[in-house]
Design a protein around this motif. Sequence first.
Motif, mmCIF file in Angstrom:
data_model
loop_
_atom_site.group_PDB
_atom_site.id
_atom_site.type_symbol
_atom_site.label_atom_id
_atom_site.label_comp_id
_atom_site.label_asym_id
_atom_site.label_seq_id
_atom_site.Cartn_x
_atom_site.Cartn_y
_atom_site.Cartn_z
ATOM 1 N N HIS A 31 -11.466 -6.948 -11.585
ATOM 2 C CA HIS A 31 -10.280 -7.766 -13.335
ATOM 3 C C HIS A 31 -10.929 -7.805 -14.435
ATOM 4 O O HIS A 31 -12.464 -8.080 -13.688
ATOM 5 N N ALA A 33 -12.386 -9.486 -17.293
ATOM 6 C CA ALA A 33 -12.213 -10.022 -18.448
ATOM 7 C C ALA A 33 -12.962 -10.395 -20.078
ATOM 8 O O ALA A 33 -13.682 -9.364 -20.096
ATOM 9 N N CYS A 49 -4.370 -11.446 -19.821
ATOM 10 C CA CYS A 49 -6.274 -10.900 -19.231
ATOM 11 C C CYS A 49 -6.063 -13.005 -19.388
ATOM 12 O O CYS A 49 -7.661 -13.045 -20.004
ATOM 13 N N ALA A 54 -6.522 -13.569 -13.859
ATOM 14 C CA ALA A 54 -7.601 -12.982 -12.864
ATOM 15 C C ALA A 54 -7.273 -14.305 -11.984
ATOM 16 O O ALA A 54 -7.742 -13.214 -10.920
ATOM 17 N N ARG A 58 -6.272 -11.842 -7.436
ATOM 18 C CA ARG A 58 -7.702 -12.145 -7.172
ATOM 19 C C ARG A 58 -6.742 -12.825 -5.721
ATOM 20 O O ARG A 58 -7.260 -11.778 -4.668
ATOM 21 N N TYR A 69 -13.936 -7.939 -7.466
ATOM 22 C CA TYR A 69 -14.981 -8.854 -8.452
ATOM 23 C C TYR A 69 -14.139 -8.587 -9.781
ATOM 24 O O TYR A 69 -13.052 -8.167 -10.306
ATOM 25 N N VAL A 70 -14.513 -9.165 -10.603
ATOM 26 C CA VAL A 70 -14.843 -9.848 -12.770
ATOM 27 C C VAL A 70 -15.366 -8.981 -13.353
ATOM 28 O O VAL A 70 -16.589 -9.359 -12.426
ATOM 29 N N TRP A 71 -15.324 -8.535 -14.303
ATOM 30 C CA TRP A 71 -16.070 -7.510 -14.871
ATOM 31 C C TRP A 71 -16.112 -7.898 -16.465
ATOM 32 O O TRP A 71 -14.787 -8.378 -16.653
ATOM 33 N N ASP A 72 -16.738 -8.525 -16.849
ATOM 34 C CA ASP A 72 -16.434 -8.817 -18.202
ATOM 35 C C ASP A 72 -17.154 -7.992 -19.214
ATOM 36 O O ASP A 72 -18.455 -7.602 -19.581
#
Length: 365
Positions: A31, A33, A49, A54, A58, A69-72
Motif C-alpha cells: 500500500h 502512503a 489512500c 491502508a 492489510r 507492506y506499506v511504502w512511504d
Amino acid sequence: MKILAAMSGGVDSAVAAARAVDAGHEVVGVHLALSRAGGTLRTGSRGCCTIEDAMDARRAADRLGIPFYVWDFSERFRDDVIDDFVAEYRAGRTPNPCMRCNEKIKFEALLERAVELGFDAVCTGHYALLVDGPEGRELHRASDAAKDQSYVLGVLTAEQLAHTYFPLGTTPTKALVRAEAAERGLTVAQKPDSHDICFIPDGDTRGWLAERVGTAEGDIVDRSGAVVGAHEGAHAFTVGQRRGLSLGVPAPDGKPRFVLEVRPVTNTVVVGPREALATAEIAGTRRSWTGRPPSASSFACEVQIRAHAEPVAAQAEIVGDEIVVRPASPFDGVAPGQTAVLYVGTRVLGQFTIARTVSAVPVGG
C-alpha cells in the motif's frame, strides 16, 4: 512470476491481487502512503489512500495470505503530483492529477523499486487489457466500456507495459468484481469507489487552491476585450465553466456565457457564448508512446480528451516536438493542461499534454 500487487484498499485492487494469487504467481501486497497526515480519514467516496484504506488493504492481504507492506511515497507524491497540480493552475492550465500519479508514482517510482527488488511485474486493479502482439505489448480498452481506464494509463511506456499486470481487464462488469470479492470474504466488497481528487477529500478545489496560490482580483472580459465582470483569482476558473462567474454585464443576446480562456499573466478570464467552446484544433508536447510509435508523421486516429469523454475521429500530425490534432468534428470545451490520449481502434497509441487550442468559431463569428 513474482508479482507486487499495489493495494489501494479498494475492491478492485483486492480482487486483482486475489486473481494473481489464483494464477499461481508469488504475490506480495503493498500500500502506498501518499500523505504524511497520518490521521487523514476517508469520507464516503471522497478521497483515497487514507489511513482507513491502508487498514482495508492489510485486511485484504491477510485474507489472501500474502505478505503486506506499506511504502512511504509521500515526498515523491508531493513533488510530482501535488506541486505539479499547483504549478499547472498557476500557469492557467487544467491538470489531471490521476494521469501524473499513474505516470510518476504507480508506474515509475513503484515499478522502478519493484524491478530493483526482483519483481517481474506490478499488478493493479485498473480496467484495461494488455495484448502481446508481434511488435510488442499493447494497451487496449477494457471489456467493460463503463469502467475502462485505458485513458488514465495512456502515459505508460513500452518498457512499463512489459512489467504490468491487469487481471480485471476482461471482466464484463464491476458488479461481478464486487460479487467475487464477497465470495472471497473480502470486507471491501461493497466499499464505495473513490471520487474527486484524492488530496482534496472535501472536494473544495477552489478553496484548496486559494490557500496555496492566493487570491488576486482581476477582470472578466468578453472575446472583444470588453470588461464584463470581476473575479478574485483566475485559478478558480477552468475552460467550459458557467457557474460562479457573477457577470455584471449581460450578453447582448441574453444567453449564458462560459469560460473560454484563462490568462494567468494578466490575471484575466475570457468568457463567451457556448458555441465558442467548439475546438477545431489542439496541439501540445510532453508526449509519450504506449508501445510502438506511429510509423508515419501523419496518421488517422481517435482522440479522447477526458477520462469519460467519447473518442473523436481525427487526423494527427507530428511537427517537430509538437503533435497537432484536427478532429473530424469539433471537440467541446478543451482546456490547456488536459491530456489527449490517442487510440487506433481499441489500442492506446500514446498521449500528449494540450498546450494550445484553436476555436472553431472565430472572434465576431
